[in-house]
Write an enzyme that holds these catalytic residues in place. Structure first.
Site, PDB file in Angstrom:
ATOM      1  N   GLU A 204       1.048  -1.272   0.036  1.00 36.94           N
ATOM      2  CA  GLU A 204       0.025   0.098   0.055  1.00 36.94           C
ATOM      3  C   GLU A 204       0.969   1.179  -0.116  1.00 36.94           C
ATOM      4  O   GLU A 204       0.427   2.255  -0.756  1.00 36.94           O
ATOM      5  CB  GLU A 204      -0.783   0.049   1.155  1.00 36.94           C
ATOM      6  N   ARG A 208       0.315   3.575  -3.275  1.00 39.24           N
ATOM      7  CA  ARG A 208      -0.390   4.811  -3.172  1.00 39.24           C
ATOM      8  C   ARG A 208       0.598   6.120  -3.039  1.00 39.24           C
ATOM      9  O   ARG A 208       0.414   7.091  -3.519  1.00 39.24           O
ATOM     10  CB  ARG A 208      -1.336   4.874  -1.773  1.00 39.24           C
ATOM     11  N   ASP A 337      -4.109 -10.654  -8.255  1.00 44.77           N
ATOM     12  CA  ASP A 337      -4.295  -9.601  -9.430  1.00 44.77           C
ATOM     13  C   ASP A 337      -3.224  -8.753  -9.841  1.00 44.77           C
ATOM     14  O   ASP A 337      -2.955  -9.083 -10.959  1.00 44.77           O
ATOM     15  CB  ASP A 337      -5.462  -8.806  -8.762  1.00 44.77           C
ATOM     16  N   GLU A 472     -12.427  -1.083 -10.029  1.00 42.52           N
ATOM     17  CA  GLU A 472     -11.826  -1.936 -11.160  1.00 42.52           C
ATOM     18  C   GLU A 472     -12.638  -2.327 -12.173  1.00 42.52           C
ATOM     19  O   GLU A 472     -12.249  -2.353 -13.466  1.00 42.52           O
ATOM     20  CB  GLU A 472     -11.670  -3.430 -10.475  1.00 42.52           C
ATOM     21  N   THR A 558      -1.109   0.272 -10.229  1.00 40.58           N
ATOM     22  CA  THR A 558      -2.349  -0.240  -9.780  1.00 40.58           C
ATOM     23  C   THR A 558      -3.316   0.564  -8.912  1.00 40.58           C
ATOM     24  O   THR A 558      -4.359   0.091  -8.665  1.00 40.58           O
ATOM     25  CB  THR A 558      -2.294  -1.754  -9.101  1.00 40.58           C
TER      26      THR A 558
END
Length: 581
Positions: A204, A208, A337, A472, A558
């Site tokens: 994360e 981010r 994913d 998504e 992502t």
């Protein structure tokens, strides 16, 4: 001589007494004012409404009213606690005129109706940002119902202003200049990773925070963004100190201690989390001239390339000490994913020179198609999970990114797999759309099943029925729109906008909902940072001209932070000398 003065009148003593009384009174006044100030800034949870924000959304939602004004830019109740909401600094950018910047603000569509929709999404961003600023400034996320801050997932008990860093590039491409400068000002003054004494998610923090800084460096060339990304990445390095080079998923950057998620057996690391570092760390090496970042992620790739894969598939867990697979569970949704996503995008980011990444992607997708992609009797295509050799006929919302990834893979390489990849991409995106329109809110659930008993693309259990403002599905709409210009994808995207406004908008920001099948669903009271970073960005780009962040020049990490493609993007800035803030 007696030390006791005469009881009679003494002018000198009288004067001195009055001075002392005045001094005491002045001190008491100062203490009172200081107490009032501290109460105002710290006891924010007891404050009432500081004024009405935007008017509520129109009841019918046939067309969102153009005339809805943005809420007043009132002072944040968190000013000087988590950072001054309106910092005073010299905002003169003239010293950076020589650095080529991506123009601030997007590109209008020639169609007036499309432009109207685009502006509505921009207004949604302003509503989300202004309420975060008023009620959670400097904290990680906003809780809109209680008008308070939220720690969010992956950042322990520490506030890093995650929404600010995550949302900054969205503000920039939307042309929200004053809001962008507010965020940039906070980062200048307050962002730091020093003394963060809590377990942070390496994943994360990378997608981010590092990703957000790198996107802004590419956009602006301002060296402080690069320095910030580098400083954060350096803090994560101890997580890579394992015999295999496979990193731990969690790190305390103050104590330099590592661990993995307690709910994962055997101390294993998660595939998606270790495999979603390549874009950011490779770009860091190119812009800093330090090869160590790329070396770290290349080591991970070599372990994954060489290890034996059951039926060509990658299990979701791997041990960082032994380099061996953990539980025999495979998924294109949660836990797996973005590993696959980054294989394709590493190849794209390199200017299609990283052939190893593309080959690993193609091989993995062909194995997934063979062993995990399924089609129902009603012609809905989905990607099942595989658990110890048995198919689980359900799909995560996370896996809805796969429609766009398959289509992007098809569009960027013409070979025997091209038509197959494009067709599967379209079919998966259609299935995800079905999961949305089969709910009363027309928003998709967290998980949905396929059992052949008229429950296809539906959630079955209560903890699967929530919608957490996830991006998504609209990500795939955006990519397929760009590649096909099929109006269907814009229509589907606008349907999501209307549903968000009707069911997720509150007076004080946006919230996820607990049950997409309820007519009046309960809200979960969290405005997640990725709603601003991803969901609203992809919706805005869906209704923007293709010249805004074209797919042959930019690749999205992502978390939807755009990173430039080497060799085809003038903003790549490899090894350039740049200006600071």
């Amino acid at each position: 001589m007696s030390r006791i003065e005469s009881l009679g009148y003494n002018p000198y003593l009288y004067y001195r007494k009055n001075c002392l009384i005045g001094l005491v009174l002045a001190t008491l006044c100062l203490l009172c004012f200081a107490g009032i100030f501290l109460l105002r800034t710290r006891m924010f949870n007891n404050l009432g409404d500081w004024g009405r924000p935007d008017s509520k959304i129109t009841k019918e939602l046939d067309i969102i009213a153009d005339t809805r004004s943005s809420q007043p830019d009132e002072p944040s109740i968190y000013a000087d606690v988590f950072g001054n909401a309106e910092p005073t600094y010299n905002d003169d950018d003239s010293s950076m005129d020589s650095v080529k910047k991506l123009p601030l603000g997007g590109h209008a569509d020639n169609d007036a109706d499309v432009e109207k929709k685009r502006l509505q999404i921009k207004e949604m961003m302003k509503h989300a940002w202004h309420n975060y600023k008023r009620y959670a400034w400097g904290q990680n996320e906003l809780r809109p119902l209680t008008r308070s801050g939220n720690l969010g997932h992956g950042f322990g008990n520490h506030h890093l202003g995650v929404t600010i860093v995550d949302a900054l590039d969205t503000l920039y491409i939307m042309g929200l200049e004053s809001e962008y400068k507010e965020g940039r000002g906070w980062i200048r003054r307050y962002f730091t990773m020093n003394n963060v004494n809590t377990l942070l998610s390496v994943f994360e923090t990378n997608i981010r925070i590092i990703g957000g800084f790198l996107a802004m460096y590419a956009f602006t060339g301002e060296a402080e963004y690069k320095k910030s990304a580098q400083a954060v990445a350096d803090k994560l390095f101890p997580a890579f100190d394992t015999p295999t080079g496979i990193p731990y998923n969690l790190i305390n950057t103050k104590t330099r201690t590592n661990s993995n998620h307690h709910w994962v057996s055997g101390g294993d690391s998660i595939l998606a989390e270790i495999g979603t570092l390549h874009l950011e760390f490779s770009y860091l090496s190119d812009i800093t001239g330090n090869p160590l970042y790329r070396k770290k992620v290349q080591t991970i790739r070599q372990v994954l390339k060489k290890i034996k894969k059951p039926n060509g598939l990658y299990p979701n867990y791997i041990n960082p000490i032994t380099g061996e697979w953990g539980q025999d569970h495979m998924s294109l949704g949660a836990l797996g994913d973005s590993f696959y996503e980054y294989l394709l995008k590493a190849w794209l980011q390199s200017g299609q020179t990283d052939q190893e990444a593309r080959q690993m992607f193609d091989d993995a997708m062909l194995a997934i198609i063979k062993h995990m992609v399924q089609t129902t009797e009603n012609n809905l295509t989905y990607v099942a999970n595989l658990d110890y050799g048995s198919l689980e006929h359900k799909m995560d919302h996370f896996a809805c990114f796969a429609g766009g990834i398959f289509a992007l893979a098809a569009n960027t390489r013409q070979n025997e797999n091209t038509e197959k990849f494009m067709e599967i991409g379209k079919r998966i995106t259609n299935t995800c759309h079905e999961s949305y329109i089969r709910s009363l809110t027309r928003l998709g659930p967290e998980k949905f099943h396929f059992d052949g008993n008229n429950t296809d693309a539906l959630a079955l259990y209560y903890n699967e029925k929530n919608y957490a403002l996830r991006p998504e599905t609209v990500e795939s709409y955006f990519i397929l729109w760009r590649l096909t210009h099929n109006q269907t994808y814009r229509d589907w995207g606008w349907d999501v906008v209307l549903a968000l406004e009707k069911f997720c908008r509150t007076d004080y920001g946006y919230s996820g909902i607990d049950n997409v099948y309820d007519k009046v669903p309960e809200k979960d009271n969290v405005q997640r940072s990725f709603f601003l970073a991803e969901t609203l960005k992809y919706l805005y780009l869906l209704f923007s001209n293709d010249s805004l962040l074209p797919l042959d020049e930019w690749v999205f990490n992502t978390e939807a932070h755009p990173l430039p493609i080497k060799g085809s993007n003038i903003y790549y800035r490899s090894g350039n000398t740049t200006n600071s803030f």
